[in-house]
Structure formats: C-alpha cells, structure tokens
Design a protein around this motif. Structure first.
Motif, PDB file in Angstrom:
ATOM      1  N   LYS A 157       0.845  -1.196   0.000  1.00  0.00           N
ATOM      2  CA  LYS A 157       0.000   0.000   0.000  1.00  0.00           C
ATOM      3  C   LYS A 157       0.879   1.244   0.000  1.00  0.00           C
ATOM      4  N   SER A 158       0.409   2.305  -0.618  1.00  0.00           N
ATOM      5  CA  SER A 158       1.156   3.563  -0.612  1.00  0.00           C
ATOM      6  C   SER A 158       1.042   4.228   0.752  1.00  0.00           C
ATOM      7  N   ASP A 159       1.981   5.103   1.062  1.00  0.00           N
ATOM      8  CA  ASP A 159       1.935   5.841   2.323  1.00  0.00           C
ATOM      9  C   ASP A 159       0.668   6.685   2.413  1.00  0.00           C
ATOM     10  N   VAL A 160       0.263   7.254   1.292  1.00  0.00           N
ATOM     11  CA  VAL A 160      -0.950   8.078   1.287  1.00  0.00           C
ATOM     12  C   VAL A 160      -2.155   7.241   1.712  1.00  0.00           C
ATOM     13  N   GLU A 161      -2.271   6.046   1.136  1.00  0.00           N
ATOM     14  CA  GLU A 161      -3.404   5.169   1.436  1.00  0.00           C
ATOM     15  C   GLU A 161      -3.368   4.705   2.893  1.00  0.00           C
ATOM     16  N   LEU A 162      -2.194   4.292   3.361  1.00  0.00           N
ATOM     17  CA  LEU A 162      -2.061   3.831   4.737  1.00  0.00           C
ATOM     18  C   LEU A 162      -2.346   4.946   5.736  1.00  0.00           C
ATOM     19  N   ASN A 163      -1.885   6.144   5.435  1.00  0.00           N
ATOM     20  CA  ASN A 163      -2.113   7.262   6.355  1.00  0.00           C
ATOM     21  C   ASN A 163      -3.592   7.630   6.436  1.00  0.00           C
ATOM     22  N   MET A 164      -4.311   7.539   5.321  1.00  0.00           N
ATOM     23  CA  MET A 164      -5.754   7.780   5.367  1.00  0.00           C
ATOM     24  C   MET A 164      -6.453   6.720   6.209  1.00  0.00           C
ATOM     25  N   MET A 165      -6.033   5.472   6.058  1.00  0.00           N
ATOM     26  CA  MET A 165      -6.626   4.392   6.860  1.00  0.00           C
ATOM     27  C   MET A 165      -6.346   4.603   8.341  1.00  0.00           C
ATOM     28  N   ARG A 166      -5.118   4.992   8.668  1.00  0.00           N
ATOM     29  CA  ARG A 166      -4.766   5.223  10.077  1.00  0.00           C
ATOM     30  C   ARG A 166      -5.546   6.411  10.645  1.00  0.00           C
ATOM     31  N   ALA A 167      -5.788   7.417   9.829  1.00  0.00           N
ATOM     32  CA  ALA A 167      -6.544   8.578  10.291  1.00  0.00           C
ATOM     33  C   ALA A 167      -7.989   8.193  10.620  1.00  0.00           C
ATOM     34  N   ILE A 168      -8.578   7.340   9.793  1.00  0.00           N
ATOM     35  CA  ILE A 168      -9.934   6.865  10.060  1.00  0.00           C
ATOM     36  C   ILE A 168      -9.957   6.048  11.355  1.00  0.00           C
ATOM     37  N   LYS A 169      -8.993   5.167  11.501  1.00  0.00           N
ATOM     38  CA  LYS A 169      -8.899   4.350  12.714  1.00  0.00           C
ATOM     39  C   LYS A 169      -8.775   5.238  13.956  1.00  0.00           C
ATOM     40  N   LYS A 170      -7.915   6.228  13.899  1.00  0.00           N
ATOM     41  CA  LYS A 170      -7.688   7.121  15.044  1.00  0.00           C
ATOM     42  C   LYS A 170      -8.939   7.925  15.363  1.00  0.00           C
ATOM     43  N   ALA A 171      -9.652   8.369  14.341  1.00  0.00           N
ATOM     44  CA  ALA A 171     -10.851   9.183  14.550  1.00  0.00           C
ATOM     45  C   ALA A 171     -11.972   8.384  15.200  1.00  0.00           C
ATOM     46  N   LEU A 172     -12.169   7.155  14.760  1.00  0.00           N
ATOM     47  CA  LEU A 172     -13.277   6.351  15.269  1.00  0.00           C
ATOM     48  C   LEU A 172     -12.912   5.581  16.532  1.00  0.00           C
ATOM     49  N   ASP A 173     -11.657   5.188  16.659  1.00  0.00           N
ATOM     50  CA  ASP A 173     -11.212   4.374  17.793  1.00  0.00           C
ATOM     51  C   ASP A 173      -9.976   4.997  18.433  1.00  0.00           C
ATOM     52  N   PRO A 174     -10.118   6.170  19.049  1.00  0.00           N
ATOM     53  CA  PRO A 174      -8.940   6.885  19.568  1.00  0.00           C
ATOM     54  C   PRO A 174      -8.201   6.127  20.662  1.00  0.00           C
ATOM     55  N   LEU A 175      -8.891   5.264  21.385  1.00  0.00           N
ATOM     56  CA  LEU A 175      -8.224   4.484  22.432  1.00  0.00           C
ATOM     57  C   LEU A 175      -7.515   3.247  21.870  1.00  0.00           C
ATOM     58  N   GLY A 176      -7.813   2.913  20.615  1.00  0.00           N
ATOM     59  CA  GLY A 176      -7.162   1.757  19.983  1.00  0.00           C
ATOM     60  C   GLY A 176      -7.540   0.426  20.603  1.00  0.00           C
ATOM     61  N   ILE A 177      -8.796   0.294  21.063  1.00  0.00           N
ATOM     62  CA  ILE A 177      -9.197  -0.945  21.736  1.00  0.00           C
ATOM     63  C   ILE A 177      -9.865  -1.963  20.795  1.00  0.00           C
ATOM     64  N   MET A 178     -10.223  -1.524  19.571  1.00  0.00           N
ATOM     65  CA  MET A 178     -10.954  -2.417  18.675  1.00  0.00           C
ATOM     66  C   MET A 178     -10.012  -3.279  17.857  1.00  0.00           C
ATOM     67  N   ASN A 179     -10.009  -4.570  18.189  1.00  0.00           N
ATOM     68  CA  ASN A 179      -9.205  -5.559  17.466  1.00  0.00           C
ATOM     69  C   ASN A 179      -7.785  -5.079  17.194  1.00  0.00           C
ATOM     70  N   PRO A 180      -7.059  -4.685  18.233  1.00  0.00           N
ATOM     71  CA  PRO A 180      -5.706  -4.151  18.023  1.00  0.00           C
ATOM     72  C   PRO A 180      -4.767  -5.171  17.385  1.00  0.00           C
ATOM     73  N   GLY A 181      -3.854  -4.658  16.569  1.00  0.00           N
ATOM     74  CA  GLY A 181      -2.879  -5.525  15.898  1.00  0.00           C
ATOM     75  C   GLY A 181      -3.402  -6.160  14.638  1.00  0.00           C
ATOM     76  N   LYS A 182      -4.636  -5.834  14.261  1.00  0.00           N
ATOM     77  CA  LYS A 182      -5.209  -6.396  13.030  1.00  0.00           C
ATOM     78  C   LYS A 182      -5.265  -5.295  11.964  1.00  0.00           C
ATOM     79  N   VAL A 183      -5.016  -5.647  10.747  1.00  0.00           N
ATOM     80  CA  VAL A 183      -5.067  -4.796   9.549  1.00  0.00           C
ATOM     81  C   VAL A 183      -3.937  -3.765   9.536  1.00  0.00           C
ATOM     82  N   LEU A 184      -3.888  -2.877  10.547  1.00  0.00           N
ATOM     83  CA  LEU A 184      -2.901  -1.807  10.568  1.00  0.00           C
ATOM     84  C   LEU A 184      -1.878  -2.006  11.671  1.00  0.00           C
ATOM     85  N   THR A 185      -0.656  -1.573  11.402  1.00  0.00           N
ATOM     86  CA  THR A 185       0.379  -1.595  12.423  1.00  0.00           C
ATOM     87  C   THR A 185       0.252  -0.360  13.304  1.00  0.00           C
TER      88      THR A 185
END
Length: 469
Positions: free
Chosen positions: A441-469
């Motif tokens: 995946k490109s950095d642009v694509e990964l960063n957008m995915m991480r931004a969505i993850k951070k916005a919806l799950d700021p505590l990082g408790i939802m299925n951690p370690g899956k999909v994204l590093t």
C-alpha cells in the motif's frame, strides 16, 4: 480486572462471561489450528444493548476487544494475540432473523446469524440470498461483512458489500449507530456503512444488517468444462458472458492438481472425465425464464466452445444431485489439501485479463526457487479471485517447507503486485498479512486508513494488531 469482570457479569450474566481456560479455549484458536491466543475472558452478549454496555465497560477500563463471529477466518483476524490482556466478544448468541421483506427484497438479521440460516429464511420467503461460501454452515453474517466475503456468486451478485443496504454498529465508545435502512438510494452524506464493511472489527462491532434478496431463479444449471490452459479458461469466460449475459452466475477455475487431490482423498466424489486436463471450469447458469431457456443457452455456449477449440470436453449435470456432486468437487479442494498436508496459502485478486499471465509467470518463479513444488490453483475466475496455494515437493517435509513461507509469500505477492493485483481478495488482512500490507500500500493510502482508525477508535481498543500496524 476484578471490577471489570464483575461489571461484565452484571451486564451479560455470569454464564456468559467465560474465564475458565477450558471454556475459553474454543474461541482462542484460529480456524486452521495454526495459532492459539490468550484472553482475559470471552464475553457472549445476547443483544445489541448488551454489546454496547460491554464495549463501554471495555473503553472505561482500557481493555482491548476482539470481535468474533463464527471464527472461520483464515488470517488470524478473529482471535486474540498472546498478550492475554484482551477479551473476545463473541456474537454467537445473537442469531435472530429480525425481518424478511419479500416486497422490498430485504432481510434484516443479527450479526451472529449463520449464513446458512439467512439463506434458509430467504428461501422460505420465496427469495434468494445469493452469498454462498464453503463455510456457510459455520460462518456468520457479521463475519462475512467484516471481511467483505466473496464466494461463488460474486460474478452475478457481487461481494457481501454489494449485498448490504444497512448496518447496526456499536462504536468503540459503546454507542449504537442504527443504520438499518432498507434503501437502495440514500444520498445523505458520508457512507458510514462502507467504513465498517471489510474493516475486520477494527472500527466498531457490526451487530445487525439489512441485506438484499433476489427472486429465486426459475432454473439453475451446472456444467464442468475441461481445457488445456488458463488462457483457454479466459476465452471460455468471455464466450459464456457474450452468450449468456447476466445468466452466468458462477465461473470457478480448478487446476488439474486440485482435482487430483480431491480424487485421491475423496474417491466417492465424481471424476467426470476419463483423461486428465490442465484446467477445468465449473460453470453455473441461472435463468429467470425457464429450464428450457437455461438449457438452450448453456448447450449453445458449450457447443461453440468445443467448435472453437476453446474447450476439450464438457459434462452438463442433468439432475440436482449431479449438480451438487460437481459443486462438492470444488468445495472439497481445501479439505483435500488439508488431508494431503500443510501448504502455503494465498488469496489474491487480479485483473481478469492478466490471470493467465500471472499463473504462468508465478508458476515458473516458484519452480525455479523450489523445484518440484506443487501449485494448487483454484478460485473464482469470473471475479478475478484465485486461491493460489503451494505444497512442498514430493519428499520434502511439510514443516520444513513452511519455514520458507516468508520467501514464498514474497515471490507470490511481488508477482501479484507486478500484475496489478491485490494480496487479499476475500479473506482480509487480520494479523497474518498486516506487515505485507505495508509493503504494497502507498503511504498516502495507509495514512488515510490510520486517520480513520484514530478518529473512530482513539483508544485503539478495537481488534488491536489487526489490519494496521
């Protein structure tokens, strides 16, 4: 942790907060038996309200959550890691079909409903729910949505995402989003539904869904066609689409080695041809008009394929029993591989036009690196999805070959990437392919995915370690 577990018991009942090792064990090992994780507890809520309360408790206490449906995933997406600080939140008790609307052609179901249960409810209402997987007797609708499962009818009906109209989701904060709308047009802002489909439980927990239904076909025919190459299979697919149009509902590619494995380990299943061929296509044709109409279309198309030397031979099922038997051959390939021993699996997608080139190119690369290795290639050719699995050469121990998995993956995935494909077609990323995702995946694509993850799950408790590093 004592206070947290006490709160969970007050919400779901003591019988549904499993802490004994023996009780937790069935929820901690992945479908293929390759990995066993650890968990503080297994939580089994009985309603969306209980899910919301349990998630809120997890957020308050900082406890990670691993959502789980039927635990049939193949990429370690539904089991916890070895840290032992997470809970598994299983939806097995949420298995009600809430509503069937045969006029709107929709079915609303709990996420814990088995796929087979939804299919049956649709049939009883005189409708068709077309999603079909080998694991349909054990996989759940929530799991299908979380991985955007494909199956054998994607060519005609699309992936699970295409079959979904609305969702009910519990957010990482323990709030309930009621998006259970049976609408085919709803242009009122961001499509939140699509964020959760395919997210593998990393953004929230799907607890219910509105799914599309279709009219039952008047006829459904099955044929098995033998060919001398994957390129001939592409020619056959084009011919079938030209002559049968939307009536072509399934087109499965199976290599000679795949069928030989089935014949060896399941000798009771049919062996339709007296001689071996390089490739086979299992074709399903549906008609909304009549049995005669379907038969005419299929016979005309197969006759053209034989006349044009695209096909070498063909058999057409003349009864429901024969059709089921042909599909059983396809569905037993994975089981035959398991019976033969361990192998290195890949679930990839490619532009349909490049599949033959990919197979020839990658087969050659693997044979050069591991002379005599056995490539078992099969899958949903009609939508570009291949299960491209590699077994060790004869005489090489399976465990020794599995030690080469990273190197084998690099050959296969680099070739997929070079042919403009994806390293995951329908199984997801989970923990197994997480590091591979970063490579392709490109950095642009990964960063957008991480931004969505951070916005919806700021505590990082939802299925951690899956999909994204």
């Amino acid at each position: 942790m004592t206070a947290f577990l006490a709160r969970c018991r007050a919400i779901a009942g003591s019988a549904h907060v499993l802490t004994a090792e023996a009780d937790k064990a069935p929820f901690l090992t992945d479908w293929r038996g390759r990995f066993t994780g650890k968990a503080v507890a297994v939580l089994r809520p009985g309603s969306t309200g209980e899910v919301a309360q349990l998630v809120a408790a997890c957020a308050e206490h900082g406890v990670p959550i691993v959502p789980q449906g039927g635990n049939t995933g193949l990429v370690l997406g539904g089991v916890p890691d070895g840290a032992g600080n997470a809970v598994v939140l299983s939806l097995v008790r949420m298995h009600s079909v809430r509503q069937v609307d045969p006029v709107n052609h929709t079915i609303t179901a709990d996420a814990g409903c088995l796929l087979q249960q939804v299919q049956q409810a649709a049939t009883e209402a005189g409708c068709l729910f077309p999603l079909s997987l080998a694991s349909e007797g054990s996989c759940t609708v929530g799991g299908n949505l979380s991985t955007n499962a494909g199956g054998t009818a994607v060519l005609r009906y699309g992936n699970t995402r295409d079959l979904c109209l609305g969702l009910e989701v519990v957010t990482p904060q323990g709030q309930i989003w009621d998006g259970l709308r049976g609408l085919r047009k709803d242009n009122t802002g961001y499509d939140l539904r699509d964020l959760f489909i395919g997210a593998e439980g990393t953004l929230g927990i799907i607890t219910g869904a509105v799914m599309k239904l279709y009219p039952q076909p008047a006829a459904c025919l099955t044929a098995l066609v033998a060919m001398n190459s994957a390129r001939a299979a592409l020619d056959l697919l084009t011919l079938m689409q030209d002559q049968c149009g939307a009536g072509l509902t399934g087109f499965e590619l199976m290599s000679d080695l795949a069928l030989e494995l089935v014949a060896t380990h399941f000798p009771a299943l049919p062996r339709p041809f007296s001689v071996r061929h390089a490739q086979y296509a299992l074709i399903e044709l549906s008609s909304s008009q009549s049995q005669d109409h379907a038969e005419t279309l299929l016979e005309r198309a197969i006759a053209a394929a034989l006349e044009q030397d695209i096909a070498d031979d063909a058999v057409v099922a003349t009864s429901l029993a024969q059709s089921r038997a042909l599909w059983q051959v396809r569905e037993h390939i994975s089981m035959a591989q398991a019976a033969a021993g361990k192998n290195i699996k890949h679930d990839v997608s490619l532009p349909i036009s490049r599949i033959a080139d990919f197979i020839a190119h990658t087969d050659a690369l693997l044979d050069a690196a591991y002379p005599g290795c056995q490539v078992v290639c099969f899958g949903h050719l009609g939508d570009g999805n291949l299960h491209y699995n590699i077994a060790p050469p004869h005489g090489t121990h399976h465990d020794a070959f599995l030690a080469e998995q990273e190197a084998v993956n690099r050959i296969v995935h680099d070739s997929v990437h070079a042919h403009a494909g994806s390293i995951s077609a329908e199984h997801g990323i989970g923990a197994l392919k997480r590091d591979e995702l970063v490579r392709y995946k490109s950095d642009v694509e990964l960063n957008m995915m991480r931004a969505i993850k951070k916005a919806l799950d700021p505590l990082g408790i939802m299925n951690p370690g899956k999909v994204l590093t």
